[in-house]
Structures are given as structure tokens and as C-alpha cells.
Design a protein around this motif. Structure first.
Motif, PDB file in Angstrom:
ATOM      1  N   GLU A  92       0.810  -1.249  -0.047  1.00  0.00           N
ATOM      2  CA  GLU A  92       0.024  -0.139   0.073  1.00  0.00           C
ATOM      3  C   GLU A  92       0.953   1.260  -0.100  1.00  0.00           C
ATOM      4  O   GLU A  92       0.433   2.280  -0.666  1.00  0.00           O
ATOM      5  CB  GLU A  92      -0.766  -0.148   1.224  1.00  0.00           C
ATOM      6  CG  GLU A  92      -2.053  -1.132   1.264  1.00  0.00           C
ATOM      7  CD  GLU A  92      -3.015  -1.110   2.136  1.00  0.00           C
ATOM      8  OE1 GLU A  92      -4.231  -1.593   1.933  1.00  0.00           O
ATOM      9  OE2 GLU A  92      -2.956  -0.394   3.192  1.00  0.00           O
ATOM     10  N   HIS A 107      -5.674  -0.054  -5.273  1.00  0.00           N
ATOM     11  CA  HIS A 107      -4.823  -1.286  -4.764  1.00  0.00           C
ATOM     12  C   HIS A 107      -5.133  -1.294  -3.181  1.00  0.00           C
ATOM     13  O   HIS A 107      -5.115  -2.143  -2.543  1.00  0.00           O
ATOM     14  CB  HIS A 107      -3.276  -1.067  -4.765  1.00  0.00           C
ATOM     15  CG  HIS A 107      -3.112  -1.578  -6.442  1.00  0.00           C
ATOM     16  ND1 HIS A 107      -1.941  -1.551  -7.013  1.00  0.00           N
ATOM     17  CD2 HIS A 107      -3.659  -1.586  -7.263  1.00  0.00           C
ATOM     18  CE1 HIS A 107      -1.741  -1.835  -7.999  1.00  0.00           C
ATOM     19  NE2 HIS A 107      -2.974  -1.921  -8.548  1.00  0.00           N
ATOM     20  N   SER A 160      -7.413  -1.712  -1.043  1.00  0.00           N
ATOM     21  CA  SER A 160      -8.649  -2.500  -1.129  1.00  0.00           C
ATOM     22  C   SER A 160      -9.617  -2.460   0.184  1.00  0.00           C
ATOM     23  O   SER A 160     -10.542  -2.652   0.356  1.00  0.00           O
ATOM     24  CB  SER A 160      -8.513  -4.014  -1.547  1.00  0.00           C
ATOM     25  OG  SER A 160      -7.708  -4.499  -0.402  1.00  0.00           O
ATOM     26  N   HIS A 161      -8.916  -1.859   1.272  1.00  0.00           N
ATOM     27  CA  HIS A 161      -9.609  -1.802   2.678  1.00  0.00           C
ATOM     28  C   HIS A 161     -10.062  -0.439   2.930  1.00  0.00           C
ATOM     29  O   HIS A 161     -10.580  -0.165   4.131  1.00  0.00           O
ATOM     30  CB  HIS A 161      -8.593  -2.124   3.697  1.00  0.00           C
ATOM     31  CG  HIS A 161      -8.471  -3.647   3.741  1.00  0.00           C
ATOM     32  ND1 HIS A 161      -7.202  -4.038   2.969  1.00  0.00           N
ATOM     33  CD2 HIS A 161      -8.871  -4.812   4.072  1.00  0.00           C
ATOM     34  CE1 HIS A 161      -7.260  -5.394   2.969  1.00  0.00           C
ATOM     35  NE2 HIS A 161      -8.229  -5.941   3.657  1.00  0.00           N
ATOM     36  N   ARG A 219     -13.678   1.527 -11.339  1.00  0.00           N
ATOM     37  CA  ARG A 219     -13.016   0.814 -10.322  1.00  0.00           C
ATOM     38  C   ARG A 219     -13.306   1.529  -8.733  1.00  0.00           C
ATOM     39  O   ARG A 219     -13.046   0.858  -8.021  1.00  0.00           O
ATOM     40  CB  ARG A 219     -11.499   0.872 -10.612  1.00  0.00           C
ATOM     41  CG  ARG A 219     -11.344  -0.150 -11.969  1.00  0.00           C
ATOM     42  CD  ARG A 219      -9.770  -0.708 -11.817  1.00  0.00           C
ATOM     43  NE  ARG A 219      -9.350  -1.592 -10.685  1.00  0.00           N
ATOM     44  CZ  ARG A 219      -8.164  -1.768 -10.363  1.00  0.00           C
ATOM     45  NH1 ARG A 219      -7.120  -1.319 -11.284  1.00  0.00           N
ATOM     46  NH2 ARG A 219      -7.887  -2.326  -9.310  1.00  0.00           N
ATOM     47  N   ASP A 255     -15.102  -0.899  -6.862  1.00  0.00           N
ATOM     48  CA  ASP A 255     -14.366  -1.974  -6.264  1.00  0.00           C
ATOM     49  C   ASP A 255     -14.083  -1.639  -4.807  1.00  0.00           C
ATOM     50  O   ASP A 255     -13.930  -3.021  -4.148  1.00  0.00           O
ATOM     51  CB  ASP A 255     -13.005  -2.221  -6.956  1.00  0.00           C
ATOM     52  CG  ASP A 255     -13.199  -2.854  -8.492  1.00  0.00           C
ATOM     53  OD1 ASP A 255     -14.306  -3.073  -8.678  1.00  0.00           O
ATOM     54  OD2 ASP A 255     -12.285  -2.579  -9.270  1.00  0.00           O
ATOM     55  N   PHE A 256     -14.210  -0.726  -4.210  1.00  0.00           N
ATOM     56  CA  PHE A 256     -13.892  -0.409  -2.804  1.00  0.00           C
ATOM     57  C   PHE A 256     -15.239  -1.039  -2.113  1.00  0.00           C
ATOM     58  O   PHE A 256     -16.184  -0.272  -1.669  1.00  0.00           O
ATOM     59  CB  PHE A 256     -13.744   0.930  -2.433  1.00  0.00           C
ATOM     60  CG  PHE A 256     -12.722   1.602  -3.057  1.00  0.00           C
ATOM     61  CD1 PHE A 256     -11.291   0.997  -2.709  1.00  0.00           C
ATOM     62  CD2 PHE A 256     -12.945   2.745  -4.015  1.00  0.00           C
ATOM     63  CE1 PHE A 256     -10.065   1.523  -3.149  1.00  0.00           C
ATOM     64  CE2 PHE A 256     -11.424   3.117  -4.479  1.00  0.00           C
ATOM     65  CZ  PHE A 256     -10.359   2.456  -4.089  1.00  0.00           C
ATOM     66  N   SER A 257     -15.114  -2.484  -1.706  1.00  0.00           N
ATOM     67  CA  SER A 257     -16.346  -2.945  -1.092  1.00  0.00           C
ATOM     68  C   SER A 257     -16.531  -2.467   0.364  1.00  0.00           C
ATOM     69  O   SER A 257     -17.656  -2.697   1.079  1.00  0.00           O
ATOM     70  CB  SER A 257     -16.115  -4.421  -1.302  1.00  0.00           C
ATOM     71  OG  SER A 257     -14.916  -4.974  -0.562  1.00  0.00           O
TER      72      SER A 257
END
Length: 345
Positions: free
Chosen positions: A37, A124, A126-127, A146, A149-151
Motif C-alpha cells: 500500500e 490497490h 482495497s480496505h 473501479r 471495487d472499494f467494497s
């Protein structure tokens, strides 16, 4: 004495092991930034420039929106990012203390300039739970799907950042979103939102609390049913059409409603007491089609602090009902045909 030496050495070894374990536990209490990260953030920094000739829109925006407490100056937040410092200590970066994962990134008013790449290494992270890129200049960059994509994302602010094109449905359907701001008040907005997606946000995004889409060309009507979770709904200058459903004033948690500069929007109020009368504190209907008795209809809004009714076609004397709104601090009745003063305070 020589017979006790092995025991002493053993005790020293055990003591060193204990000290190592204690120091390891102490360090792990605040985990360091994860290397992948850190590299992703550095690559993101390198992909953009610093705007050396900015106009400080951040300050202008805050002042014009009567939010003096949030006034901030633009400054290059990423300029201090370097490998010699743990990235969890970088300006604008917040990490989870137990894992070291980046969970918040606030680069608003960060003087970032350039093309926001569709495959940016920012994705990247992702959290991420909160992402704020407002008031930068990604001029002409397409808004990437995208972002969807950040769930774990709960807060997303891409306002006034120069992004363009159709807003991907994937972003608008993020199940964890609590706050979404895609407004564009100062650049010429090139962001578009589909009618189906707009209806979904208002009706079916049950976690959403704050929705700000000021300046987007929505060119649609507001559906008769709006999610009861909404606390802030800001759709100023979006070319709204038709009539504002009176049900919107029955939303139990509604605190802020901004619909100004929608000249084709007709306002209708409930005939009964509003469910939102105990929560609504900010109401701006300037430059819309208001009913002539609008001020009389506001008598139950006991917590109202800001009221904007500029250019609403009002005429005659100002109703004394306005004096019953004891918490009112900002009132704009300008550009009407009212008798006496302009009633701007």
C-alpha cells in the motif's frame, strides 16, 4: 561460582527473550503501513503533478455555502510523502491500528493536477472506508468504474475534481455507502447520471444518509418515495422537472434539503404537520416555483436555521410567521416583490 554460571547464562537468555517478546507486542499494537500500500500511494503521487497556479476554490466554496467552520486552504498534501516515514503518518492517510491497512484517504484541496488513470494504483487500497479527492484538478479524466471495487467504502467525495463522463452504476450501487458527494459547483460539470441510477439512489440505497449531486445535469423528476434514511439531500442546479413530492417533507431524519436553481421545479407542501419538522435545519428553495403561502407553511419548522426563498415569486407583506422561527440565523427573501426590506440577514 563456576557451577552457577550456566544457570546465570540461562536466566539472562530467558530475560532477553522476554524483553524481545514485550517489545514485539508493543510495536504490533500500532502496526506499520503495509509495503504494497505504501508503494501504491507513492506511485499515485508520482502519476500526478502539483498545481502551482491554483485558485483557492476550497475557501470560496465554504464561504458561499455559509460553512465558515469548514474553511480550509489548499496545500500539497502529498509533497511530504516519502519512504523514510511510515505511510500511516503521511498527511491525509489514516491506517487501521491493528493491521496497518489504509482505511481513510483525505486528499481534498490537495492541489493535485493531471489525468486520473483508470488503472490507478489508488485502487490497490482495497480496505478503504473513506475517500475524499474533492477540489483537485483531474481535468478531462473519465470517472473509473473501479471506484466501485472499494467494497468497504462508506464515504466517497469526488466533488469539484474535474472528472467527467457517465457515472458508472457500479459506484452508485456500493452497498456500504453512507455519504456520496459527486457535485460540481465551480467547474463546468461533465459528469452524467442515468435516470435509473438516480431513482435507485433515492429509493433503494437504504444505507445512504447524505447525497450531494449539485451541478449535475439530472433533468429528471424526484420519485414520490424517497429512502427514509436520508438526512442530507442536495440537488441544486440539476435541472429537476415537475413537482416536488410532498412526501419528501415527511422523511423522519431529513436535516438538510437544497433544491435551489431548479427553475422548472414546483414546490408542494404537505397539508398536515411534517414528520421532518423536528429535524430539518437547512432549507433552500431559491429560484424554484414556490406556492404563494409558503412562509405560512413553515410555522412548524422549529429547528430551522437557514431558509432560502430568493426569487420564488413571493409578493406582498412578509408573514409574521417568520418571527416564530426562533433558531433562524440566515434568511434570504431577496429578488421577490415583497414590501419593505429585502429580508436578508
Amino acid at each position: 561460582m563456576s557451577s552457577q554460571l550456566p544457570l546465570i547464562l540461562l536466566l539472562l537468555f530467558v530475560a532477553q527473550c522476554l524483553l524481545f517478546l514485550i517489545s514485539s507486542v508493543s510495536l504490533s499494537a500500532y502496526a506499520l503501513c503495509q509495503n504494497d500500500e505504501r508503494l501504491a500511494l507513492l506511485h499515485f503521487k508520482q502519476s500526478l503533478k502539483i498545481d502551482t497556479n491554483p485558485i483557492d476554490y476550497c475557501v470560496q466554496s465554504s464561504i458561499q455555502q455559509n460553512s465558515y467552520e469548514s474553511v480550509q486552504n489548499s496545500y500539497p498534501k502529498t509533497i511530504s510523502w516519502n519512504s523514510s516515514i511510515d505511510c500511516c503518518l503521511w498527511d491525509g492517510v489514516t491506517c487501521d491500528e491493528s493491521t496497518g491497512q489504509v482505511i481513510e484517504l483525505d486528499l481534498s484541496c490537495g492541489l493535485l493536477l493531471g489525468i486520473f488513470e483508470s488503472d490507478s494504483t489508488l485502487f490497490h487500497l482495497s480496505h478503504l472506508q473513506k475517500l475524499n479527492l474533492a477540489w483537485n484538478r483531474f481535468d478531462g479524466s473519465s470517472i473509473s468504474d473501479r471506484f466501485g471495487d472499494f467494497s468497504f467504502l462508506t464515504h466517497l467525495n469526488l466533488s469539484n475534481s474535474g472528472l467527467c463522463c457517465r457515472i458508472p452504476s457500479k459506484i452508485l450501487h456500493l452497498p456500504t455507502l453512507i455519504s456520496l458527494d459527486l457535485s460540481d459547483s465551480y467547474y463546468n460539470s461533465f459528469l452524467e447520471i442515468g435516470n435509473h441510477d438516480f431513482m435507485f439512489l433515492l429509493q433503494n440505497a437504504t444505507q445512504l444518509r447524505e447525497l450531494v449531486l449539485d451541478g449535475l445535469d439530472i433533468h429528471s423528476s424526484i420519485p414520490p418515495i424517497v429512502s427514509s434514511s436520508i438526512t442530507t439531500l442536495s440537488l441544486s442546479d440539476t435541472d429537476l422537472q415537475g413537482s416536488l413530492p410532498s412526501n419528501i417533507f415527511h422523511l423522519p431524519n431529513l436535516q438538510k434539503l437544497c433544491l435551489q436553481y431548479n427553475k422548472n421545479l414546483s414546490i408542494h407542501f404537505p397539508s398536515t404537520k411534517w414528520n421532518s419538522s423536528l429535524s430539518l435545519s437547512y432549507l433552500d428553495l431559491s429560484y424554484t416555483r414556490c406556492p404563494p403561502n409558503i412562509i405560512e407553511s413553515l410555522r412548524n419548522l422549529s429547528r430551522l436555521k437557514l431558509l432560502g426563498l430568493a426569487n420564488c415569486g413571493l409578493s406582498g407583506k412578509v408573514s409574521e410567521t417568520i418571527l416564530d422561527l426562533e433558531q433562524l440565523t440566515v434568511l434570504d427573501l431577496s429578488d421577490n416583490n415583497l414590501e419593505g426590506q429585502r429580508w436578508l440577514c
